[in-house]
Write a protein that holds these residues in place. Structure first.
Motif, PDB file in Angstrom:
ATOM      1  N   MET A   1       0.808  -1.266  -0.172  1.00  0.00           N
ATOM      2  CA  MET A   1       0.117   0.087  -0.061  1.00  0.00           C
ATOM      3  C   MET A   1       1.034   1.212   0.010  1.00  0.00           C
ATOM      4  O   MET A   1       1.595   1.422   0.724  1.00  0.00           O
ATOM      5  CB  MET A   1      -0.672  -0.003   1.313  1.00  0.00           C
ATOM      6  CG  MET A   1      -1.910   1.087   1.183  1.00  0.00           C
ATOM      7  SD  MET A   1      -2.842   1.125   2.841  1.00  0.00           S
ATOM      8  CE  MET A   1      -3.878   2.349   2.536  1.00  0.00           C
ATOM      9  N   ALA A   2       0.680   2.036  -1.086  1.00  0.00           N
ATOM     10  CA  ALA A   2       1.403   3.249  -1.278  1.00  0.00           C
ATOM     11  C   ALA A   2       0.763   4.481  -0.896  1.00  0.00           C
ATOM     12  O   ALA A   2      -0.525   4.222  -0.682  1.00  0.00           O
ATOM     13  CB  ALA A   2       2.092   3.370  -2.630  1.00  0.00           C
ATOM     14  N   ILE A   3       1.263   5.596  -0.210  1.00  0.00           N
ATOM     15  CA  ILE A   3       0.797   6.526   0.236  1.00  0.00           C
ATOM     16  C   ILE A   3       0.774   7.678  -0.902  1.00  0.00           C
ATOM     17  O   ILE A   3       1.833   7.832  -1.672  1.00  0.00           O
ATOM     18  CB  ILE A   3       1.713   7.345   1.327  1.00  0.00           C
ATOM     19  CG1 ILE A   3       1.657   6.416   2.515  1.00  0.00           C
ATOM     20  CG2 ILE A   3       1.047   8.629   1.695  1.00  0.00           C
ATOM     21  CD1 ILE A   3       2.502   7.137   3.736  1.00  0.00           C
ATOM     22  N   ILE A  20      10.791   2.703   1.720  1.00  0.00           N
ATOM     23  CA  ILE A  20      11.549   1.434   2.348  1.00  0.00           C
ATOM     24  C   ILE A  20      10.730   0.870   3.305  1.00  0.00           C
ATOM     25  O   ILE A  20      10.607  -0.293   3.282  1.00  0.00           O
ATOM     26  CB  ILE A  20      12.660   1.925   2.665  1.00  0.00           C
ATOM     27  CG1 ILE A  20      13.746   2.386   1.396  1.00  0.00           C
ATOM     28  CG2 ILE A  20      13.701   1.090   3.356  1.00  0.00           C
ATOM     29  CD1 ILE A  20      15.148   2.971   2.102  1.00  0.00           C
ATOM     30  N   VAL A  21      10.013   1.611   4.238  1.00  0.00           N
ATOM     31  CA  VAL A  21       9.215   1.021   5.407  1.00  0.00           C
ATOM     32  C   VAL A  21       8.262   0.410   4.675  1.00  0.00           C
ATOM     33  O   VAL A  21       7.759  -0.749   5.103  1.00  0.00           O
ATOM     34  CB  VAL A  21       8.784   2.294   6.393  1.00  0.00           C
ATOM     35  CG1 VAL A  21       7.878   1.826   7.359  1.00  0.00           C
ATOM     36  CG2 VAL A  21      10.148   2.767   7.017  1.00  0.00           C
ATOM     37  N   SER A  22       7.653   0.972   3.708  1.00  0.00           N
ATOM     38  CA  SER A  22       6.320   0.427   3.248  1.00  0.00           C
ATOM     39  C   SER A  22       6.871  -1.143   2.464  1.00  0.00           C
ATOM     40  O   SER A  22       5.982  -1.991   2.567  1.00  0.00           O
ATOM     41  CB  SER A  22       5.848   1.141   1.696  1.00  0.00           C
ATOM     42  OG  SER A  22       5.292   2.382   2.477  1.00  0.00           O
ATOM     43  N   LEU A  23       8.029  -1.130   1.836  1.00  0.00           N
ATOM     44  CA  LEU A  23       8.551  -2.193   1.339  1.00  0.00           C
ATOM     45  C   LEU A  23       8.994  -3.401   2.248  1.00  0.00           C
ATOM     46  O   LEU A  23       8.502  -4.633   2.213  1.00  0.00           O
ATOM     47  CB  LEU A  23       9.603  -2.257   0.480  1.00  0.00           C
ATOM     48  CG  LEU A  23       9.313  -1.439  -0.947  1.00  0.00           C
ATOM     49  CD1 LEU A  23      10.769  -1.014  -1.784  1.00  0.00           C
ATOM     50  CD2 LEU A  23       8.559  -2.362  -1.879  1.00  0.00           C
ATOM     51  N   ILE A  24       9.364  -2.860   3.527  1.00  0.00           N
ATOM     52  CA  ILE A  24       9.648  -3.978   4.480  1.00  0.00           C
ATOM     53  C   ILE A  24       8.327  -4.279   5.120  1.00  0.00           C
ATOM     54  O   ILE A  24       8.176  -5.563   5.240  1.00  0.00           O
ATOM     55  CB  ILE A  24      10.290  -3.169   5.658  1.00  0.00           C
ATOM     56  CG1 ILE A  24      11.906  -2.794   5.232  1.00  0.00           C
ATOM     57  CG2 ILE A  24      10.310  -3.953   6.963  1.00  0.00           C
ATOM     58  CD1 ILE A  24      12.524  -2.037   6.414  1.00  0.00           C
ATOM     59  N   LEU A  25       7.349  -3.543   5.296  1.00  0.00           N
ATOM     60  CA  LEU A  25       5.931  -4.115   5.642  1.00  0.00           C
ATOM     61  C   LEU A  25       5.420  -5.127   4.861  1.00  0.00           C
ATOM     62  O   LEU A  25       4.917  -6.484   5.169  1.00  0.00           O
ATOM     63  CB  LEU A  25       4.985  -3.026   5.818  1.00  0.00           C
ATOM     64  CG  LEU A  25       5.283  -2.126   7.008  1.00  0.00           C
ATOM     65  CD1 LEU A  25       4.408  -0.872   7.091  1.00  0.00           C
ATOM     66  CD2 LEU A  25       5.066  -2.920   8.476  1.00  0.00           C
ATOM     67  N   SER A  27       7.196  -6.984   2.763  1.00  0.00           N
ATOM     68  CA  SER A  27       8.086  -8.223   2.753  1.00  0.00           C
ATOM     69  C   SER A  27       7.662  -9.137   3.836  1.00  0.00           C
ATOM     70  O   SER A  27       7.895 -10.359   3.840  1.00  0.00           O
ATOM     71  CB  SER A  27       9.577  -7.751   2.658  1.00  0.00           C
ATOM     72  OG  SER A  27       9.772  -7.352   3.623  1.00  0.00           O
ATOM     73  N   LEU A  28       7.287  -8.528   5.116  1.00  0.00           N
ATOM     74  CA  LEU A  28       6.634  -9.084   6.217  1.00  0.00           C
ATOM     75  C   LEU A  28       5.256  -9.740   6.054  1.00  0.00           C
ATOM     76  O   LEU A  28       4.831 -10.604   6.833  1.00  0.00           O
ATOM     77  CB  LEU A  28       7.031  -8.282   7.339  1.00  0.00           C
ATOM     78  CG  LEU A  28       8.336  -7.979   7.664  1.00  0.00           C
ATOM     79  CD1 LEU A  28       8.480  -7.002   8.765  1.00  0.00           C
ATOM     80  CD2 LEU A  28       9.138  -9.253   8.278  1.00  0.00           C
ATOM     81  N   GLY A  29       4.769  -9.607   4.991  1.00  0.00           N
ATOM     82  CA  GLY A  29       3.391 -10.120   4.577  1.00  0.00           C
ATOM     83  C   GLY A  29       2.232  -9.085   5.245  1.00  0.00           C
ATOM     84  O   GLY A  29       1.059  -9.580   5.161  1.00  0.00           O
ATOM     85  N   VAL A  30       2.461  -7.952   5.698  1.00  0.00           N
ATOM     86  CA  VAL A  30       1.366  -6.975   6.045  1.00  0.00           C
ATOM     87  C   VAL A  30       1.022  -6.396   4.676  1.00  0.00           C
ATOM     88  O   VAL A  30       1.862  -5.324   4.287  1.00  0.00           O
ATOM     89  CB  VAL A  30       1.978  -5.910   7.001  1.00  0.00           C
ATOM     90  CG1 VAL A  30       0.971  -4.765   7.555  1.00  0.00           C
ATOM     91  CG2 VAL A  30       2.627  -6.570   8.260  1.00  0.00           C
ATOM     92  N   GLN A  31      -0.320  -6.768   4.500  1.00  0.00           N
ATOM     93  CA  GLN A  31      -0.688  -5.931   3.178  1.00  0.00           C
ATOM     94  C   GLN A  31      -1.584  -4.718   3.575  1.00  0.00           C
ATOM     95  O   GLN A  31      -1.565  -3.815   2.801  1.00  0.00           O
ATOM     96  CB  GLN A  31      -1.543  -6.832   2.172  1.00  0.00           C
ATOM     97  CG  GLN A  31      -0.601  -7.984   1.863  1.00  0.00           C
ATOM     98  CD  GLN A  31       0.508  -7.731   1.018  1.00  0.00           C
ATOM     99  OE1 GLN A  31       0.271  -6.778   0.164  1.00  0.00           O
ATOM    100  NE2 GLN A  31       1.507  -8.345   1.175  1.00  0.00           N
TER     101      GLN A  31
END
Length: 189
Positions: A1-3, A20-25, A27-31
């Motif tokens: 999800m992008a802002i 980067i924080v969005s990509l980390i989230l 990659s951890l499976g938080v959609q």
């Protein structure tokens, strides 16, 4: 999800750190998350890194160094980890604790309808004061009767000695202490 933000050009919708924080989230499976989560994580990361660098600067000054090196940063991170974060208990310990707690059955629900509140003395809405204090018991009427005159025997002498040795009751002592003073004497006018 992008802002989505109108302040940034179309090809760069959010700052690099936020991406980067969005990509980390992701990659951890938080959609699905609130966009404010990214801002909170950025704030936490900024505060954490600035605190680590301040601690590393203190350690470097203590060691009489002009620059911060890797050992200072590692020491600062280790100090933060020991001070700020704790490791969760092992899974086996939590399972054993849950088993122990779940051995006791829950109490039965009573067949009572409506709101179930504890006793009044345990509720915030309960009365915790008394306007009129408990009144003392009324004084007993003391009647002086002349004692019968008779010859004291050994049994009656012991009883009279015991009666003379016992202190007066509280109500008798209270009635002897009372003063009969008008109320005006108690106040300065």
């Amino acid at each position: 999800m992008a802002i989505e933000s109108p302040n940034y050009p179309k090809d760069q919708q959010q700052p690099r750190d936020a991406r980067i924080v969005s990509l980390i989230l992701q990659s951890l499976g938080v959609q699905d998350y609130d966009p404010k989560v990214v801002h909170q994580l950025l704030e936490f990361a900024h505060r954490y890194t600035s605190d680590v660098f301040q601690d590393a600067l203190v350690y470097a000054e203590h060691a009489n160094k002009s620059d911060i090196d890797l050992e200072d940063i590692q020491l600062a991170i280790q100090g933060r980890v020991n001070h700020s974060f704790t490791t969760p208990p092992p899974k086996e310990f939590l399972l054993e604790l849950a088993r122990e707690k779940n051995k006791a059955p829950l109490p039965l629900i009573p067949e009572k309808y409506g709101i179930r509140l504890p006793a009044d003395k345990h509720c915030l809405t309960g009365i915790n004061f008394s306007i009129v204090p408990d009144a003392p018991p009324p004084p007993r009427a003391v009647v002086d009767k002349p004692a019968p005159v008779h010859e004291p025997t050994s049994e009656t002498a012991d009883v009279t000695m015991i009666q003379a040795a016992t202190p007066p009751s509280q109500s008798e002592a209270a009635s002897k202490r009372k003063r009969h003073v008008p109320e005006e004497d108690d106040y300065d006018i």
